[in-house]
Motif scaffolding. Structure first.
Motif, short mmCIF file in Angstrom:
data_model
loop_
_atom_site.label_atom_id
_atom_site.label_comp_id
_atom_site.label_asym_id
_atom_site.label_seq_id
_atom_site.Cartn_x
_atom_site.Cartn_y
_atom_site.Cartn_z
N UNK A 96 22.51 -33.59 10.41
CA UNK A 96 23.93 -33.04 10.94
C UNK A 96 24.26 -32.34 9.83
N UNK A 97 24.57 -32.87 8.80
CA UNK A 97 24.91 -32.35 6.98
C UNK A 97 25.53 -30.78 7.23
N UNK A 98 24.07 -30.44 7.19
CA UNK A 98 23.58 -28.96 7.13
C UNK A 98 23.90 -28.02 8.66
N UNK A 99 24.11 -29.07 9.80
CA UNK A 99 25.06 -27.97 10.84
C UNK A 99 26.47 -28.18 10.51
N UNK A 100 27.20 -29.01 10.31
CA UNK A 100 28.02 -29.53 9.88
C UNK A 100 29.01 -28.38 8.76
N UNK A 101 27.68 -28.30 7.73
CA UNK A 101 28.17 -27.43 6.52
C UNK A 101 27.67 -25.83 6.90
N UNK A 102 26.35 -25.31 8.16
CA UNK A 102 27.00 -24.24 8.57
C UNK A 102 27.80 -23.10 9.31
N UNK A 103 28.12 -24.39 10.28
CA UNK A 103 29.57 -24.15 11.35
C UNK A 103 30.49 -24.08 10.89
#
Length: 386
Positions: A216-223
């Motif tokens: 989830x942290x990786x997705x939030x970072x990309x966003x």
């Protein structure tokens, strides 16, 4: 809505950093004697396929509107699901929830020929099943916040409802919920970057929770590297536009004190006046259209945690591919399940108890099914966008 500062939910401090929602330390266990309310549309995918996506979203938001109006000034934690909603509340408010859900079931059937499920599930039963229910408050802007949930309890309560347990029966024929403040008077939000991506990511039961949080942290970072973190609503707010289907919905939601045609006429005239004020930025007393439209953007709920990560992003294809690659790797590792849905536009549904205050809330979803389509993709075990 004002918080009861002496109550459980009122004592939880809101946090402005969405990334903080990745930490379990941000969440507080909901009391054992509380209840989870749940409601969703039966066969919502078929309704969306038939072109009724606006009606689906409005009925989903109607659950929150009916509850908020029943609770008066007292805030309570809730989450919008696209084709329904979930919320939690103390036992003394159980009758308010039961009456609101019962009225919603009857109204949705009578006015739109839509079957709505509803249930009230004790938090104690969630914990007896080996799961938990924790809540946090995320504040996208000063004066407004949304509940975030973790622990698996919401998903379990929703599954129980879909299995026919803890059901709230429909109210008697002719019962109408109080949906004051519910509206959708805006044009769909076209993507500025290529596409609107709706995603639903949930942890695999029994998997390492830290693994889910890392994905989830990786997705939030990309966003976070997208313009405005992928926020689909422009800074200046949406454009006024009233779809005929929305006019009919609001007329049917507005009570039965006058014939339907008169309600439609009154709403049409009112919308014409409001749309003119918005376009020309004409102030009326304390009401400043420019300020109100900007607050819609600031207040909009386009990302959330409710036993998983949900986002509706204005996204470019390259970022979409990066997000999907991260999710695919997490799924292959047995950490997460996910569903994606792509569309050209997002839509916004609003609950505005008072246009004179800044605490109005706005729910963002993909305009072609969004969260509902992504969740169906996840449940079917599909990983590709639908």
């Amino acid at each position: 809505m004002e918080l009861d500062r002496d109550g459980f939910y009122g004592r939880i401090a809101p946090q402005a950093d969405f990334a903080a929602m990745l930490s379990e330390d941000s969440f507080t266990p909901v009391p054992d004697d509380w209840l989870v309310g749940a409601a969703d549309i039966v066969q919502s995918t078929a309704e969306i396929a038939a072109g009724r996506y606006k009606i689906v979203n409005m009925i989903g938001a109607a659950v929150i509107a009916a509850m908020a109006n029943g609770m008066g000034a007292r805030a309570f934690p809730f989450v919008f699901e696209g084709d329904g909603a979930l919320f939690a509340l103390p036992p003394e408010d159980a009758d308010i929830a039961r009456q609101a859900l019962a009225a919603l079931r009857r109204w949705a059937e009578e006015e739109f020929d839509i079957s709505l499920r509803a249930a009230l599930v004790p938090v104690a039963d969630i914990r007896a099943a080996g799961l938990d229910l924790k809540v946090a408050r995320f504040a996208p802007a000063q004066g407004v916040d949304y509940a975030m949930f973790s622990g698996g309890g919401l998903a379990w309560a929703e599954a129980q409802m879909k299995a026919g347990r803890y059901m709230v029966a429909p109210a008697p024929v002719g019962t109408h919920p109080d949906l004051t403040g519910l509206s959708c008077r805006w044009a769909n939000l076209k993507s500025r970057n290529g596409l609107i991506l709706s995603l639903v990511v949930r942890p695999v039961p029994g998997a390492d929770p830290a693994g889910f949080r890392d994905v989830a942290a990786q997705v939030v970072d990309i966003a976070g590297h997208l313009s405005r973190a992928g926020h689909p609503v422009p800074l200046q707010g949406p454009r006024p536009r009233w779809h005929p289907e929305t006019l009919d919905f609001e007329a049917r939601a507005g009570g039965q004190d006058r014939p339907l045609w008169r309600r439609r006429l009154r709403l049409s005239i009112g919308h014409l006046v409001i749309a003119t004020m918005m376009r020309l930025r004409l102030r009326l007393g304390r009401f400043d259209p420019a300020h109100y439209l900007a607050r819609i953007s600031l207040n909009a709920d386009f990302r959330k945690f409710d036993d998983g990560l949900k986002m509706t992003l204005d996204c470019d294809p390259a970022s979409r591919d990066r997000i999907e690659a991260v999710l695919h790797t997490g799924e292959e590792a047995g950490l997460i399940r996910y569903g994606l849905a792509e569309q050209e536009e997002a839509l916004i549904t609003c609950f505005v108890p008072s246009a004179m205050r800044d605490d109005h809330v706005h729910f963002v979803d993909g305009a072609a099914g969004g969260y509902t389509s992504a969740a169906r993709s996840l449940e079917a075990g599909l990983s590709a966008p639908i």
